[in-house]
Motif scaffolding. Structure first.
Motif, mmCIF file in Angstrom:
data_model
loop_
_atom_site.group_PDB
_atom_site.id
_atom_site.type_symbol
_atom_site.label_atom_id
_atom_site.label_comp_id
_atom_site.label_asym_id
_atom_site.label_seq_id
_atom_site.Cartn_x
_atom_site.Cartn_y
_atom_site.Cartn_z
ATOM 1 N N PHE A 58 53.295 41.738 48.631
ATOM 2 C CA PHE A 58 51.857 41.884 48.908
ATOM 3 C C PHE A 58 51.081 40.708 48.316
ATOM 4 N N ILE A 59 51.432 40.314 47.111
ATOM 5 C CA ILE A 59 50.697 39.213 46.464
ATOM 6 C C ILE A 59 50.839 37.933 47.282
ATOM 7 N N LEU A 60 52.058 37.682 47.795
ATOM 8 C CA LEU A 60 52.291 36.502 48.634
ATOM 9 C C LEU A 60 51.373 36.498 49.853
ATOM 10 N N GLU A 61 51.319 37.632 50.549
ATOM 11 C CA GLU A 61 50.505 37.683 51.776
ATOM 12 C C GLU A 61 49.006 37.671 51.452
ATOM 13 N N MET A 62 48.616 38.330 50.345
ATOM 14 C CA MET A 62 47.191 38.355 49.993
ATOM 15 C C MET A 62 46.705 36.977 49.559
ATOM 16 N N ASN A 63 47.622 36.151 49.064
ATOM 17 C CA ASN A 63 47.261 34.796 48.628
ATOM 18 C C ASN A 63 47.347 33.778 49.760
ATOM 19 N N ARG A 64 47.931 34.165 50.887
ATOM 20 C CA ARG A 64 48.138 33.216 51.979
ATOM 21 C C ARG A 64 46.781 32.858 52.605
ATOM 22 N N ALA A 65 46.533 31.560 52.779
ATOM 23 C CA ALA A 65 45.237 31.130 53.317
ATOM 24 C C ALA A 65 45.004 31.777 54.677
ATOM 25 N N GLY A 66 43.842 32.381 54.847
ATOM 26 C CA GLY A 66 43.453 32.931 56.147
ATOM 27 C C GLY A 66 44.047 34.281 56.476
ATOM 28 N N SER A 67 44.856 34.856 55.591
ATOM 29 C CA SER A 67 45.420 36.165 55.929
ATOM 30 C C SER A 67 44.303 37.223 55.889
ATOM 31 N N VAL A 68 44.505 38.283 56.665
ATOM 32 C CA VAL A 68 43.533 39.381 56.681
ATOM 33 C C VAL A 68 44.223 40.613 56.098
ATOM 34 N N CYS A 69 43.728 41.070 54.961
ATOM 35 C CA CYS A 69 44.337 42.205 54.259
ATOM 36 C C CYS A 69 43.217 43.219 54.012
ATOM 37 N N LEU A 70 43.295 44.342 54.699
ATOM 38 C CA LEU A 70 42.207 45.314 54.656
ATOM 39 C C LEU A 70 42.668 46.629 54.047
ATOM 40 N N ALA A 71 41.734 47.273 53.348
ATOM 41 C CA ALA A 71 41.986 48.570 52.734
ATOM 42 C C ALA A 71 41.104 49.610 53.395
ATOM 43 N N ALA A 72 41.644 50.807 53.600
ATOM 44 C CA ALA A 72 40.830 51.945 54.006
ATOM 45 C C ALA A 72 40.677 52.824 52.779
ATOM 46 N N GLU A 73 39.424 53.149 52.462
ATOM 47 C CA GLU A 73 39.141 53.895 51.238
ATOM 48 C C GLU A 73 38.375 55.163 51.585
ATOM 49 N N GLY A 74 38.791 56.256 50.988
ATOM 50 C CA GLY A 74 38.078 57.515 51.176
ATOM 51 C C GLY A 74 37.914 58.206 49.845
ATOM 52 N N SER A 75 36.705 58.653 49.533
ATOM 53 C CA SER A 75 36.410 59.320 48.249
ATOM 54 C C SER A 75 36.947 58.524 47.066
ATOM 55 N N GLY A 76 36.761 57.218 47.100
ATOM 56 C CA GLY A 76 37.115 56.366 45.971
ATOM 57 C C GLY A 76 38.582 56.044 45.832
ATOM 58 N N SER A 77 39.423 56.521 46.736
ATOM 59 C CA SER A 77 40.832 56.145 46.593
ATOM 60 C C SER A 77 41.369 55.539 47.894
ATOM 61 N N LEU A 78 42.390 54.738 47.715
ATOM 62 C CA LEU A 78 42.970 54.023 48.846
ATOM 63 C C LEU A 78 43.766 54.996 49.711
ATOM 64 N N VAL A 79 43.510 54.980 51.021
ATOM 65 C CA VAL A 79 44.258 55.877 51.909
ATOM 66 C C VAL A 79 45.082 55.110 52.944
ATOM 67 N N GLY A 80 44.892 53.779 53.005
ATOM 68 C CA GLY A 80 45.692 53.007 53.950
ATOM 69 C C GLY A 80 45.381 51.524 53.831
#
Ligand SMILES: CC(C)(COP(=O)(O)OP(=O)(O)OC[C@H]1O[C@@H](n2cnc3c(N)ncnc32)[C@H](O)[C@@H]1OP(=O)(O)O)[C@@H](O)C(=O)NCCC(=O)NCCS
Length: 163
Positions: free
Chosen positions: A32-54
């Protein structure tokens, strides 16, 4: 109420929990760190009630986008309540409607394949024995301007697949 935002390194503990619940060979934190650091990558989180759900991870390699990972927590709010779809909508609005996107998926993963087909992906090839844990082939899928018209005309080395 689900909100989609950028994935953050602080999400990693929750990501890894969902990852373990979702895949026979889960990604490591390093992947995950590799992809999150990759220039231009799109890494999105879905959050519900303050916690990560996807989350969804998509990286641009040369000219094309590669959807590398998408998962939604199985419990407690669960799957099939629209979170995966919301992540895909946000992803497509970020990379642009005409972006060329490819991915690999297990042919047995009908939930994911149905989701991808809903967004205009078509199966266009196979990688033999791609998954080391099961020896299963990978189905290669593409979403391009042509696949949105139901054709594989602009897909490299396309081979129609019977599922
Ligand atoms: C694939 C995954 C991300 C879908 O997320 P989700 O939040 O459950 O999906 P949604 O509720 O947004 O469903 C959107 C559409 O996908 C399809 N879909 C999702 N789950 C499905 C299922 N179990 N069976 C058939 N179609 C399904 C449907 O078309 C659905 O639309 P509909 O409910 O209007 O019929 C989720 O099942 C998951 O995390 N699976 C484990 C990880 C994984 O396999 N990732 C893909 C790796 S290639």
């Amino acid at each position: 109420m689900i909100q989609v935002r950028d994935l953050a390194f602080a999400d990693l503990p929750q990501i890894l929990g969902i990852e373990r619940d979702s895949f026979p060979s889960p990604w490591s934190a390093g992947m995950f760190i590799l992809e999150m650091n990759r220039a231009g990558s799109v890494c999105l989180a879905a959050e519900g009630s303050g916690s990560l759900v996807g989350y969804v991870v998509c990286s641009k390699l040369d000219e094309d986008w590669h959807l590398m990972n998408i998962a939604v927590q199985p419990q407690p709010s669960g799957r099939r309540v629209g979170v995966g779809e919301q992540l895909m909508v946000e992803l497509l609005s970020t990379v642009g409607p005409d972006a060329r996107i490819t991915l690999e998926v297990r042919p047995s993963n009908s939930a994911a394949i149905t989701l991808y087909e809903k967004f205009g992906f078509l199966a266009a090839g196979r990688r033999t024995r791609y998954y080391a844990d099961s020896g299963e082939d990978a189905l290669i899928m593409w979403r391009t301007p042509a696949t949105l018209r139901g054709s594989l005309d602009d897909v490299p080395n396309a081979q129609e697949q019977n599922r």
